[in-house]
Design a protein around this motif. Structure first.
Motif, PDB file in Angstrom:
ATOM      1  N   GLN A  49       0.847  -1.187   0.000  1.00 51.03           N
ATOM      2  CA  GLN A  49       0.000   0.000   0.000  1.00 51.03           C
ATOM      3  C   GLN A  49       0.881   1.236   0.000  1.00 51.03           C
ATOM      4  OE1 GLN A  49      -2.984   0.104   3.052  1.00 51.03           O
ATOM      5  NE2 GLN A  49      -3.248   2.311   2.870  1.00 51.03           N
ATOM      6  N   ASP A  50       0.571   2.186  -0.863  1.00 51.41           N
ATOM      7  CA  ASP A  50       1.344   3.427  -0.915  1.00 51.41           C
ATOM      8  C   ASP A  50       1.229   4.166   0.410  1.00 51.41           C
ATOM      9  OD1 ASP A  50       2.329   3.142  -3.472  1.00 51.41           O
ATOM     10  OD2 ASP A  50       0.698   4.246  -4.418  1.00 51.41           O
ATOM     11  N   PRO A  51       2.267   4.940   0.761  1.00 51.59           N
ATOM     12  CA  PRO A  51       2.194   5.727   2.001  1.00 51.59           C
ATOM     13  C   PRO A  51       1.100   6.786   1.898  1.00 51.59           C
ATOM     14  CG  PRO A  51       4.215   6.204   0.794  1.00 51.59           C
ATOM     15  CD  PRO A  51       3.536   5.107   0.072  1.00 51.59           C
ATOM     16  N   GLN A  52       0.663   7.252   3.069  1.00 52.44           N
ATOM     17  CA  GLN A  52      -0.402   8.243   3.120  1.00 52.44           C
ATOM     18  C   GLN A  52      -0.129   9.242   4.226  1.00 52.44           C
ATOM     19  OE1 GLN A  52      -3.870   5.833   3.799  1.00 52.44           O
ATOM     20  NE2 GLN A  52      -3.422   5.520   5.962  1.00 52.44           N
ATOM     21  N   ALA A  53      -0.733  10.418   4.099  1.00 53.79           N
ATOM     22  CA  ALA A  53      -0.579  11.456   5.124  1.00 53.79           C
ATOM     23  C   ALA A  53      -1.839  12.306   5.163  1.00 53.79           C
ATOM     24  CB  ALA A  53       0.637  12.325   4.808  1.00 53.79           C
ATOM     25  N   ARG A  54      -2.091  12.884   6.328  1.00 53.05           N
ATOM     26  CA  ARG A  54      -3.172  13.852   6.485  1.00 53.05           C
ATOM     27  C   ARG A  54      -2.760  14.823   7.578  1.00 53.05           C
ATOM     28  NH1 ARG A  54      -8.159  10.852   9.661  1.00 53.05           N
ATOM     29  NH2 ARG A  54      -6.967  10.354  11.518  1.00 53.05           N
ATOM     30  N   ILE A  55      -3.495  15.937   7.666  1.00 53.39           N
ATOM     31  CA  ILE A  55      -3.182  16.936   8.673  1.00 53.39           C
ATOM     32  C   ILE A  55      -4.471  17.393   9.350  1.00 53.39           C
ATOM     33  CG2 ILE A  55      -3.273  18.893   7.072  1.00 53.39           C
ATOM     34  CD1 ILE A  55      -0.796  19.990   8.704  1.00 53.39           C
ATOM     35  N   THR A  56      -4.380  17.621  10.662  1.00 50.80           N
ATOM     36  CA  THR A  56      -5.477  18.155  11.452  1.00 50.80           C
ATOM     37  C   THR A  56      -5.054  19.532  11.954  1.00 50.80           C
ATOM     38  OG1 THR A  56      -6.126  15.935  12.144  1.00 50.80           O
ATOM     39  CG2 THR A  56      -6.939  17.768  13.474  1.00 50.80           C
ATOM     40  N   ILE A 127      -1.527  20.316  13.768  1.00 54.40           N
ATOM     41  CA  ILE A 127      -1.144  21.692  14.082  1.00 54.40           C
ATOM     42  C   ILE A 127      -1.748  21.999  15.447  1.00 54.40           C
ATOM     43  CG2 ILE A 127      -1.407  24.121  13.436  1.00 54.40           C
ATOM     44  CD1 ILE A 127       0.443  22.571  11.585  1.00 54.40           C
ATOM     45  N   GLY A 128      -0.905  22.403  16.391  1.00 54.85           N
ATOM     46  CA  GLY A 128      -1.347  22.668  17.756  1.00 54.85           C
ATOM     47  C   GLY A 128      -2.028  24.019  17.896  1.00 54.85           C
ATOM     48  N   ALA A 129      -2.493  24.315  19.104  1.00 57.96           N
ATOM     49  CA  ALA A 129      -3.187  25.574  19.395  1.00 57.96           C
ATOM     50  C   ALA A 129      -2.292  26.788  19.151  1.00 57.96           C
ATOM     51  CB  ALA A 129      -3.685  25.575  20.838  1.00 57.96           C
ATOM     52  N   ASP A 130      -0.955  26.583  19.197  1.00 57.92           N
ATOM     53  CA  ASP A 130      -0.014  27.678  18.949  1.00 57.92           C
ATOM     54  C   ASP A 130       0.263  27.886  17.460  1.00 57.92           C
ATOM     55  OD1 ASP A 130       1.435  25.403  18.427  1.00 57.92           O
ATOM     56  OD2 ASP A 130       3.133  25.932  19.706  1.00 57.92           O
ATOM     57  N   ASN A 131      -0.451  27.168  16.595  1.00 62.58           N
ATOM     58  CA  ASN A 131      -0.337  27.235  15.139  1.00 62.58           C
ATOM     59  C   ASN A 131       0.965  26.647  14.597  1.00 62.58           C
ATOM     60  OD1 ASN A 131      -2.884  28.492  14.558  1.00 62.58           O
ATOM     61  ND2 ASN A 131      -2.028  30.353  15.464  1.00 62.58           N
ATOM     62  N   TYR A 132       1.621  25.815  15.361  1.00 63.13           N
ATOM     63  CA  TYR A 132       2.825  25.132  14.913  1.00 63.13           C
ATOM     64  C   TYR A 132       2.623  23.618  14.921  1.00 63.13           C
ATOM     65  CZ  TYR A 132       5.382  29.492  14.851  1.00 63.13           C
ATOM     66  OH  TYR A 132       5.795  30.767  14.547  1.00 63.13           O
ATOM     67  N   LEU A 133       3.378  22.936  14.089  1.00 64.29           N
ATOM     68  CA  LEU A 133       3.295  21.489  13.960  1.00 64.29           C
ATOM     69  C   LEU A 133       3.717  20.810  15.256  1.00 64.29           C
ATOM     70  CD1 LEU A 133       2.762  19.139  11.956  1.00 64.29           C
ATOM     71  CD2 LEU A 133       5.175  19.233  11.371  1.00 64.29           C
TER      72      LEU A 133
END
Length: 141
Positions: A49-56, A127-133
């Motif tokens: 299976q190809d790698p995958q990514a998502r962001i919250t 992305i945290g409450a401080d707007n950084y990863l």
């Protein structure tokens, strides 16, 4: 005497088959499945299976996610991911992958991370409450 010997051999064969058989009930299988259930989100046998990514985005500003191969080819771009929203899973070929999070806001630095993504890997960025990863790393499926 000849019949007695034949009967003794036949009896011995029958007795060995009786002692070698096991009797497992269906209840044991049901109990084992209850004790060790398989999660529907986890693939136990990932095959190529190809790698995958998502962001919250748990921050307070919209962000843009760019997935780029190490040679600079843009694989995916997801614009304007609003606060308290997330992207869908993005799949791509295995390689060294650059994940670039742009904030388009003065005073906030963009985030950029590089991971070697192989088959059967998933990377959930937050992305945290401080707007950084928030620090994290890819997982194996």
């Amino acid at each position: 005497m000849k019949n007695l010997l034949k009967n003794a051999i036949a009896c011995a064969i029958v007795m060995t088959t009786l002692f070698n058989c096991s009797n497992e009930s269906i209840e044991n299988e049901e109990l084992q499945q209850q004790a060790f259930p398989e999660s529907p989100n986890v693939q136990s046998d990932c095959l190529d299976q190809d790698p995958q990514a998502r962001i919250t985005n748990n921050g307070s500003i919209s962000i843009t996610l760019q997935v780029v191969s190490i040679d600079g080819t843009i694989l995916h771009t997801v614009d304007n991911i609003a606060p308290n929203d997330q992207s869908g899973y993005l799949t791509f070929a295995p390689d060294e992958i650059i994940f670039n999070i742009s904030k388009n806001t003065t005073g906030l630095q963009d985030d950029k991370v590089v991971h070697s993504m192989d088959q059967c890997m998933s990377y959930d960025m937050v992305i945290g409450a401080d707007n950084y990863l928030v620090a994290g790393s890819p997982d194996t499926l």
